[in-house]
Design an enzyme around this catalytic site. Structure first.
Site, PDB file in Angstrom:
ATOM      1  N   THR A   1       1.268  -0.885   6.301  1.00 36.23           N
ATOM      2  CA  THR A   1       1.233  -0.760   4.840  1.00 36.23           C
ATOM      3  C   THR A   1       0.803   0.664   4.535  1.00 36.23           C
ATOM      4  OG1 THR A   1      -1.079  -1.386   4.693  1.00 36.23           O
ATOM      5  CG2 THR A   1       0.519  -3.171   4.557  1.00 36.23           C
TER       6      THR A   1
ATOM      7  N   GLU B   1       4.031  -6.983   3.860  1.00 39.63           N
ATOM      8  CA  GLU B   1       3.632  -8.226   4.527  1.00 39.63           C
ATOM      9  C   GLU B   1       4.679  -9.328   4.381  1.00 39.63           C
ATOM     10  OE1 GLU B   1       1.841  -6.293   2.688  1.00 39.63           O
ATOM     11  OE2 GLU B   1      -0.266  -6.219   3.320  1.00 39.63           O
TER      12      GLU B   1
ATOM     13  N   LYS C   1     -10.439  -4.581 -17.270  1.00 40.46           N
ATOM     14  CA  LYS C   1     -11.254  -5.684 -17.769  1.00 40.46           C
ATOM     15  C   LYS C   1     -12.004  -5.230 -19.014  1.00 40.46           C
ATOM     16  CE  LYS C   1     -12.518  -9.314 -14.608  1.00 40.46           C
ATOM     17  NZ  LYS C   1     -13.409  -9.757 -13.562  1.00 40.46           N
TER      18      LYS C   1
ATOM     19  N   TRP D   1      -8.810  -9.751 -19.160  1.00 38.58           N
ATOM     20  CA  TRP D   1      -7.892  -8.855 -18.459  1.00 38.58           C
ATOM     21  C   TRP D   1      -6.797  -8.308 -19.375  1.00 38.58           C
ATOM     22  CZ3 TRP D   1      -6.761 -11.736 -13.196  1.00 38.58           C
ATOM     23  CH2 TRP D   1      -7.894 -11.629 -12.387  1.00 38.58           C
TER      24      TRP D   1
HETATM   25  P1  ADP Z   1       1.590  -0.712  -0.189  1.00 31.08           P
HETATM   26  O1  ADP Z   1       1.969   0.026  -1.463  1.00 31.08           O
HETATM   27  O2  ADP Z   1       0.191  -1.245  -0.181  1.00 31.08           O
HETATM   28  O3  ADP Z   1       2.030  -0.101   1.061  1.00 31.08           O
HETATM   29  P2  ADP Z   1       3.934  -2.254  -0.380  1.00 31.08           P
HETATM   30  O4  ADP Z   1       4.729  -1.018  -0.346  1.00 31.08           O
HETATM   31  O5  ADP Z   1       4.255  -3.344   0.521  1.00 31.08           O
HETATM   32  O6  ADP Z   1       2.434  -2.003  -0.173  1.00 31.08           O
HETATM   33  O7  ADP Z   1       3.886  -2.697  -1.878  1.00 31.08           O
HETATM   34  C1  ADP Z   1       3.612  -3.993  -2.280  1.00 31.08           C
HETATM   35  C2  ADP Z   1       3.086  -4.013  -3.674  1.00 31.08           C
HETATM   36  O8  ADP Z   1       3.908  -3.262  -4.564  1.00 31.08           O
HETATM   37  C3  ADP Z   1       3.043  -5.381  -4.278  1.00 31.08           C
HETATM   38  O9  ADP Z   1       1.925  -6.096  -3.844  1.00 31.08           O
HETATM   39  C4  ADP Z   1       3.013  -5.077  -5.761  1.00 31.08           C
HETATM   40  O10 ADP Z   1       1.719  -4.759  -6.203  1.00 31.08           O
HETATM   41  C5  ADP Z   1       3.856  -3.849  -5.857  1.00 31.08           C
HETATM   42  N1  ADP Z   1       5.215  -4.217  -6.276  1.00 31.08           N
HETATM   43  C6  ADP Z   1       6.300  -4.380  -5.514  1.00 31.08           C
HETATM   44  N2  ADP Z   1       7.374  -4.677  -6.262  1.00 31.08           N
HETATM   45  C7  ADP Z   1       6.950  -4.720  -7.542  1.00 31.08           C
HETATM   46  C8  ADP Z   1       7.571  -4.995  -8.811  1.00 31.08           C
HETATM   47  N3  ADP Z   1       8.857  -5.261  -8.913  1.00 31.08           N
HETATM   48  N4  ADP Z   1       6.785  -4.949  -9.892  1.00 31.08           N
HETATM   49  C9  ADP Z   1       5.480  -4.674  -9.820  1.00 31.08           C
HETATM   50  N5  ADP Z   1       4.848  -4.409  -8.680  1.00 31.08           N
HETATM   51  C10 ADP Z   1       5.563  -4.421  -7.552  1.00 31.08           C
END
Ligand code: ADP
Length: 544
Positions: free
Chosen positions: A187, A332, A440, A445
């Site tokens: 990640t 994930e 918050k 929220w």
């Molecule tokens: P990271 O940014 O931690 O590496 P990822 O690239 O796997 O993780 O991103 C996952 C996260 O991106 C999700 O948990 C969510 O918060 C955000 N995300 C992904 N797609 C969308 C979407 N269409 N709208 C809003 N948030 C999104």
């Protein structure tokens, strides 16, 4: 129980390639190469031959089942060969995001104990800097021919020579348990230390099937797919696999991801389908609008990774006739979780209702179960208003991290996504925030994504982020950080006034600041942590 009597053929990645060569051998794979930006083209059949030669070469180097083989590379045909050859011999393809800091890359490589590293010429300097800090690394390979070997890596192997050293492609892909690890992806660490997600052959193949369904990405043999989403982040949303199981043409953009280059490649290769994060599409649209161009073949784009602003969706759909599919997922989850496609209930929906729906991230794909829970862990109703922590489970969702403990896995077998969401009665999920990004105010929220979606519709706004800033009376209040479009004017009061009647009064941002650019992370997402730090002691105006 009576046991079924069907064959138990393992779901292996090599099976995808074997099928694709047979069923769609002539289908093209077109790539813009990193080393010279020239266009390279060959077929699925040639991919098969080269992947088998590469598999033999990897074995000759001493790569064993389970060994991690890392890549730092753009979207291109050699990267695709590695996708199939590395996993195909039972080794693990570890894709690394080049936009991470070199110390973070070294950390990840040590954590993964990578045995080999394959890089595009663009990343030769990165390789030279990082390699001495990774004790496990035995092989360094640059993805090009001898004539393009970079001066920075005199001791690296030339990829084309490595493959050419194999006289023929006589090789049978080994068969093994479908639960064998196939790929490793960390990640990006927007939410803390990077964590490794270790995909299996089974999870990858099932994800490729599911993501192809008509109401998911709907990939077909008549499609030409241009994955803008990088192969170094969550396997380009599975497209290197789903394209092959459906026999679609693939068009790889290499390092040229600016609006002009992507547009030209889309037109010259008659691309019908594309996928990427919102920031990419903003750049592409800006180019198309400024030059008064049209898309002649593009029909559908999947937008995910961050919320797809409604204004962006409307521009694509109304002005260019390109359908936007809003999707949500995460590393994930391989990554696909939900995708927004209408049902028969939406046949007569108004334009307004349509885009209220399309602001949502969509319905869970079969194979992904969703639930929302409150702070006590109690499941919340699917009524479109109750919101809580979003949990998921399914056969392509991580059950634990690679060599790392985490509290994200619940005792009853779900994964806590770290997102906060609502789900409506028709099953459409809407992310209101990441748990740590929620604002918050007075104990309630406020969804930062909703605020951003409103202001993105303002004609002067290029990008925006709503963040929580400490407030004496309310605990936190929303501060809106705005990047204006070039040459456009917008005042604080006008921006605040724009929210009137569009969100609850107490949701309206308490102040607005203008900046030249928003900080973006390695996967193109706005780094809200950085913004929160920067504006932590923001002085609220009188009376706020
Ligand atoms: P990271 O940014 O931690 O590496 P990822 O690239 O796997 O993780 O991103 C996952 C996260 O991106 C999700 O948990 C969510 O918060 C955000 N995300 C992904 N797609 C969308 C979407 N269409 N709208 C809003 N948030 C999104």
């Amino acid at each position: 129980m009576l046991h079924g009597l069907m064959m138990t053929r393992p779901l292996l990645i090599s099976g995808i390639l074997r099928f694709a060569e047979r069923a769609h051998g002539n289908r093209e794979i077109v790539s813009r190469r990193a080393e010279d930006l020239a266009i390279h083209r060959y077929t699925y059949r040639e991919l098969g031959v080269r992947a088998r030669k590469l598999a033999k070469a990897l074995l000759a180097l001493g790569i064993k089942p389970g060994d991690r083989v890392a890549t730092i590379a753009w979207n291109g045909y050699r990267h695709l060969e590695l996708y199939y050859a590395v996993s195909g011999i039972g080794a693990v393809l570890h894709t690394i995001n080049p936009r991470l800091h070199p110390t973070q890359i070294a950390w990840i490589m040590n954590h993964a104990e990578d045995k080999a590293l394959f890089v595009d010429t663009t990343f030769a300097k990165l390789l030279a800097g990082v390699a001495p800090h990774v004790a496990s690394l035995a092989h360094k390979v640059v993805l090009c021919g001898r004539e393009h070997m970079p001066a920075e890596t005199p001791d690296a192997t030339c990829y084309e020579e490595l493959v050419a050293a194999q006289a023929d492609d006589a090789f049978e892909w080994p068969e093994f348990d479908e639960n064998t690890a196939s790929c490793l992806c960390y990640t990006s660490g927007t939410t803390g230390n990077p964590r490794g997600v270790l995909y299996s052959h089974r999870s990858t193949v099932l994800h490729a099937y599911a993501s192809s369904l008509p109401d998911v990405m709907g990939i077909r043999a008549v499609d030409a797919i241009l994955p803008v989403v990088p192969m170094f982040h969550v396997n380009a949303w599975g497209l290197p696999y789903s394209a092959l199981i459906n026999g679609a043409k693939i068009v790889f953009p290499g390092p040229a991801l600016d609006g002009k280059s992507v547009y030209e490649l889309m037109e010259s290769e008659r691309v019908t389908f594309s996928a990427g994060v919102p920031t990419v599409w903003l750049g592409l649209l800006a180019h198309v609008e400024q030059n008064k161009l049209r898309f002649t073949t593009l029909k559908r784009c999947v937008i995910g990774g961050s919320a797809a602003p409604v204004a962006l969706q409307q521009r694509f759909e109304r002005e260019y006739g390109v359908e936007i599919l809003h999707a949500w997922g995460m590393t994930e989850m391989s990554p696909l979780g939900t995708l927004n496609q209408p049902t028969s209930e939406h046949e007569r929906e108004s334009e307004e209702a349509k885009y209220t729906r399309k602001a949502k991230q969509g319905r869970g794909v079969y194979g992904v179960e969703l639930r929302i829970v409150d702070e006590a862990g109690k499941e919340l109703p699917w009524d479109g208003t109750s919101f809580g922590a979003l949990h998921v489970r399914g056969p392509w969702i991580a059950g634990s991290y690679f060599r790392s403990e985490s509290g994200a896995f619940t005792a009853d077998g779900w994964f806590d996504t770290g997102d906060v969401a609502t789900i409506d009665a028709q099953g459409f999920m809407k992310i209101t925030d990441r748990t740590k990004d929620v604002i918050k105010s007075g104990g309630e929220w406020i969804g930062s994504l909703d605020l951003e979606d409103v202001i993105m519709k303002h004609p002067s706004v290029a990008m925006a982020a709503a963040i929580a800033v400490p407030h004496e009376k309310w605990g936190e209040r929303p501060l809106l950080v705005v990047v204006k479009k070039p040459g456009q004017e917008l005042s604080r009061d006008e921006a605040i006034g724009y929210f009137e009647g569009k969100v609850a009064k107490w949701w309206i941002p308490s102040d607005v600041v203008f900046v030249d650019a928003l900080p973006l992370g390695a996967t193109g997402k706005v780094l809200k942590t950085e913004l929160r730090q920067k504006f932590a002691s923001h002085a609220w105006p009188e009376g706020v």
